[in-house]
Write a protein that holds these residues in place. Structure first.
Motif, PDB file in Angstrom:
ATOM      1  N   GLU A  77       0.816  -1.210   0.000  1.00 15.65           N
ATOM      2  CA  GLU A  77       0.000   0.000   0.000  1.00 15.65           C
ATOM      3  C   GLU A  77       0.854   1.266   0.000  1.00 15.65           C
ATOM      4  N   PHE A  78       2.070   1.189   0.565  1.00 15.06           N
ATOM      5  CA  PHE A  78       2.935   2.366   0.555  1.00 15.06           C
ATOM      6  C   PHE A  78       3.400   2.699  -0.866  1.00 15.06           C
ATOM      7  N   ILE A  79       3.691   1.661  -1.674  1.00 15.09           N
ATOM      8  CA  ILE A  79       4.035   1.931  -3.076  1.00 15.09           C
ATOM      9  C   ILE A  79       2.835   2.538  -3.783  1.00 15.09           C
ATOM     10  N   LEU A  80       1.637   2.039  -3.479  1.00 15.38           N
ATOM     11  CA  LEU A  80       0.422   2.584  -4.084  1.00 15.38           C
ATOM     12  C   LEU A  80       0.249   4.050  -3.708  1.00 15.38           C
ATOM     13  N   LEU A  81       0.521   4.391  -2.456  1.00 17.23           N
ATOM     14  CA  LEU A  81       0.442   5.789  -2.013  1.00 17.23           C
ATOM     15  C   LEU A  81       1.451   6.642  -2.774  1.00 17.23           C
ATOM     16  N   SER A  82       2.674   6.128  -2.884  1.00 15.20           N
ATOM     17  CA  SER A  82       3.698   6.834  -3.653  1.00 15.20           C
ATOM     18  C   SER A  82       3.261   7.014  -5.100  1.00 15.20           C
ATOM     19  N   ASP A  83       2.614   5.984  -5.643  1.00 14.38           N
ATOM     20  CA  ASP A  83       2.149   6.032  -7.035  1.00 14.38           C
ATOM     21  C   ASP A  83       1.125   7.147  -7.254  1.00 14.38           C
ATOM     22  N   VAL A  84       0.087   7.183  -6.421  1.00 15.08           N
ATOM     23  CA  VAL A  84      -1.010   8.127  -6.666  1.00 15.08           C
ATOM     24  C   VAL A  84      -0.608   9.568  -6.359  1.00 15.08           C
ATOM     25  N   LEU A  85       0.447   9.741  -5.575  1.00 15.69           N
ATOM     26  CA  LEU A  85       0.940  11.092  -5.307  1.00 15.69           C
ATOM     27  C   LEU A  85       1.979  11.521  -6.348  1.00 15.69           C
ATOM     28  N   ALA A 105      -8.191  -2.072 -18.861  1.00 17.34           N
ATOM     29  CA  ALA A 105      -8.135  -1.010 -17.861  1.00 17.34           C
ATOM     30  C   ALA A 105      -8.692  -1.539 -16.548  1.00 17.34           C
ATOM     31  N   TYR A 106      -8.169  -1.042 -15.449  1.00 19.00           N
ATOM     32  CA  TYR A 106      -8.614  -1.554 -14.148  1.00 19.00           C
ATOM     33  C   TYR A 106      -8.468  -0.483 -13.072  1.00 19.00           C
ATOM     34  N   PRO A 107      -9.244  -0.611 -12.002  1.00 17.14           N
ATOM     35  CA  PRO A 107      -9.083   0.310 -10.878  1.00 17.14           C
ATOM     36  C   PRO A 107      -7.975  -0.179  -9.950  1.00 17.14           C
ATOM     37  N   ILE A 108      -7.122   0.724  -9.491  1.00 21.27           N
ATOM     38  CA  ILE A 108      -6.182   0.342  -8.449  1.00 21.27           C
ATOM     39  C   ILE A 108      -6.993   0.073  -7.186  1.00 21.27           C
ATOM     40  N   PRO A 109      -6.463  -0.729  -6.250  1.00 20.91           N
ATOM     41  CA  PRO A 109      -7.269  -1.134  -5.094  1.00 20.91           C
ATOM     42  C   PRO A 109      -7.922   0.047  -4.383  1.00 20.91           C
ATOM     43  N   GLY A 110      -9.235  -0.046  -4.242  1.00 19.77           N
ATOM     44  CA  GLY A 110      -9.986   1.029  -3.585  1.00 19.77           C
ATOM     45  C   GLY A 110     -10.467   0.658  -2.203  1.00 19.77           C
ATOM     46  N   GLN A 114      -9.472   5.511  -0.267  1.00 21.34           N
ATOM     47  CA  GLN A 114     -10.231   6.560   0.415  1.00 21.34           C
ATOM     48  C   GLN A 114      -9.634   7.938   0.157  1.00 21.34           C
ATOM     49  N   LEU A 115      -8.306   7.999   0.070  1.00 25.12           N
ATOM     50  CA  LEU A 115      -7.640   9.272  -0.225  1.00 25.12           C
ATOM     51  C   LEU A 115      -8.078   9.800  -1.589  1.00 25.12           C
ATOM     52  N   LEU A 116      -8.119   8.919  -2.599  1.00 22.64           N
ATOM     53  CA  LEU A 116      -8.536   9.355  -3.929  1.00 22.64           C
ATOM     54  C   LEU A 116      -9.975   9.853  -3.934  1.00 22.64           C
ATOM     55  N   LEU A 117     -10.861   9.147  -3.225  1.00 22.83           N
ATOM     56  CA  LEU A 117     -12.259   9.590  -3.138  1.00 22.83           C
ATOM     57  C   LEU A 117     -12.339  10.975  -2.508  1.00 22.83           C
ATOM     58  N   GLY A 118     -11.539  11.172  -1.462  1.00 23.65           N
ATOM     59  CA  GLY A 118     -11.537  12.466  -0.771  1.00 23.65           C
ATOM     60  C   GLY A 118     -11.022  13.595  -1.647  1.00 23.65           C
ATOM     61  N   GLY A 144     -11.532  13.590  -4.907  1.00 24.79           N
ATOM     62  CA  GLY A 144     -12.357  13.655  -6.109  1.00 24.79           C
ATOM     63  C   GLY A 144     -11.643  13.136  -7.335  1.00 24.79           C
ATOM     64  N   ARG A 145     -10.764  12.137  -7.139  1.00 22.41           N
ATOM     65  CA  ARG A 145      -9.982  11.579  -8.245  1.00 22.41           C
ATOM     66  C   ARG A 145     -10.431  10.164  -8.572  1.00 22.41           C
ATOM     67  N   HIS A 146     -10.421   9.808  -9.873  1.00 23.41           N
ATOM     68  CA  HIS A 146     -10.723   8.432 -10.253  1.00 23.41           C
ATOM     69  C   HIS A 146      -9.533   7.532  -9.899  1.00 23.41           C
ATOM     70  N   ASN A 147      -9.778   6.230  -9.856  1.00 25.24           N
ATOM     71  CA  ASN A 147      -8.711   5.294  -9.476  1.00 25.24           C
ATOM     72  C   ASN A 147      -8.362   4.329 -10.613  1.00 25.24           C
ATOM     73  N   MET A 148      -8.538   4.789 -11.858  1.00 23.23           N
ATOM     74  CA  MET A 148      -8.348   3.912 -13.001  1.00 23.23           C
ATOM     75  C   MET A 148      -6.948   4.010 -13.605  1.00 23.23           C
ATOM     76  N   ARG A 149      -6.451   2.841 -14.007  1.00 21.52           N
ATOM     77  CA  ARG A 149      -5.225   2.754 -14.796  1.00 21.52           C
ATOM     78  C   ARG A 149      -5.614   2.264 -16.197  1.00 21.52           C
ATOM     79  N   PRO A 150      -5.007   2.831 -17.242  1.00 17.21           N
ATOM     80  CA  PRO A 150      -5.285   2.331 -18.592  1.00 17.21           C
ATOM     81  C   PRO A 150      -4.696   0.933 -18.756  1.00 17.21           C
ATOM     82  N   ASN A 151      -5.178   0.204 -19.744  1.00 24.79           N
ATOM     83  CA  ASN A 151      -4.659  -1.157 -19.951  1.00 24.79           C
ATOM     84  C   ASN A 151      -3.177  -1.101 -20.307  1.00 24.79           C
TER      85      ASN A 151
END
Length: 329
Positions: free
Chosen positions: A90-98, A210-215, A221-225, A227-234
């Protein structure tokens, strides 16, 4: 946590060899910490620590951070840590979305003329990919629409790179990585192969979707807060290594996906967008090892590796420029 035994002891280091004023104001807190950070023996770590302290403290000042916000941030980071498992980071995911993963990738893998550009590793790489031969499949039958991937591993001077190790992984046709299934028994939609003596490689896969990163965790929850989508292109991940060349972590992104430009982890580069050719030929399908049907998608793309010395030269030049232009901590 076990009960403590004996007397509590320090880490053995003495007080700093200079006087520090009592931290009676915000400015003194930062000043004292920077003085203490100057004791860091390793020059690079000292540089990193002082810059981190400077920018982190400046953020607190500029935002006038409240105690409640600080507590919520601590709780969020705690939740991120608790969500991590041996196969979920999840820390890599946090680094990714930021955008931090993409930024570190861009700095550490500066574009070199002719070389295949890098992309983010993502949180779904695992070490247990099966070893495959060229022509084998990384996916069990029924995991998605057939796709064949082929090309050559070459140097920037056009010479073939033999025996390059290629790690590759992707989602199945439902948009899930194998690690997202609770009943995962073996690696799926991932594999490890090597280029042949002429640099050629080829393998069967499935068309990524295409798929959503784990929500279901704190990053979702951070992305929802925000107002960002959680999708990655294929996309199809690849990690390519060969002696004497810069390790390449990249991905190929089939054109036409609606999420390409707003990828939730900022991984797409224009040069990595590829065209999938539609093949409808039963004889060709059998020749490439597909067990049924006559149609499949064909992804043809060479992978161009950059000599290690050239990559190092460009990185060090950029690092010197960045340090020269950085404000003093």
């Amino acid at each position: 946590m076990s009960e403590p035994e004996g007397k509590a002891v320090s880490n053995g280091l003495p007080p700093p060899p200079f006087e520090l004023p009592y931290p009676d104001s915000a400015d003194v807190i930062t000043s004292n910490l920077l003085k203490i950070a100057d004791l860091t023996p390793n020059e690079r770590r000292r540089f990193l620590a002082k810059n981190l302290i400077t920018h982190l403290h400046q953020f607190v000042r500029e935002t006038y951070l409240t105690t409640q916000e600080w507590e919520e941030a601590i709780q969020f980071l705690t939740a991120v840590g608790k969500t991590c498992t041996p196969i979920r980071q999840e820390f890599i995911l946090l680094s990714d979305v930021l955008g931090v993963s993409a930024l570190v990738d861009a700095i550490n893998n500066p574009p070199v003329q002719g070389g295949t550009e890098s992309s983010v590793l993502g949180p779904f790489f695992t070490e247990d990919s099966p070893d495959l031969e060229n022509g084998d499949s990384i996916a069990s039958d029924g995991k998605g629409e057939y796709m064949y991937v082929e090309g050559r591993v070459l140097s920037t001077d056009g010479k073939p790179v033999p025996n390059a190790k290629i790690e590759t992984w992707e989602t199945d046709g439902n948009g899930f990585y194998d690690t997202q299934y609770s009943n995962r028994e073996k690696p799926e939609c991932r594999g490890r192969l090597h280029s042949d003596k002429d640099g050629h490689f080829g393998y069967r896969a499935v068309v990524p979707v295409a798929y959503p990163i784990p929500g279901d965790g704190p990053v979702g929850q951070l992305l929802l807060g925000m107002g960002r989508h959680n999708m990655r292109p294929n996309h199809l991940h690849l990690m390519v290594e060969a002696p004497g060349y810069q390790k390449l972590v990249t991905a190929f992104y089939p054109e036409g996906d609606e999420w390409l430009e707003s990828d939730a982890v900022f991984g797409v580069k224009k040069s990595l967008v590829v065209k999938l050719e539609e093949v409808n030929d039963e004889e060709e399908a059998r020749k490439r090892g597909f067990p049924k049907g006559s149609s499949f998608k064909l992804l043809q793309r060479d992978i161009i590796l950059v000599p290690e010395e050239k990559s190092k030269e460009v990185f060090e030049r950029n690092a010197r420029e960045a340090k020269k232009n950085a404000p003093a901590a």
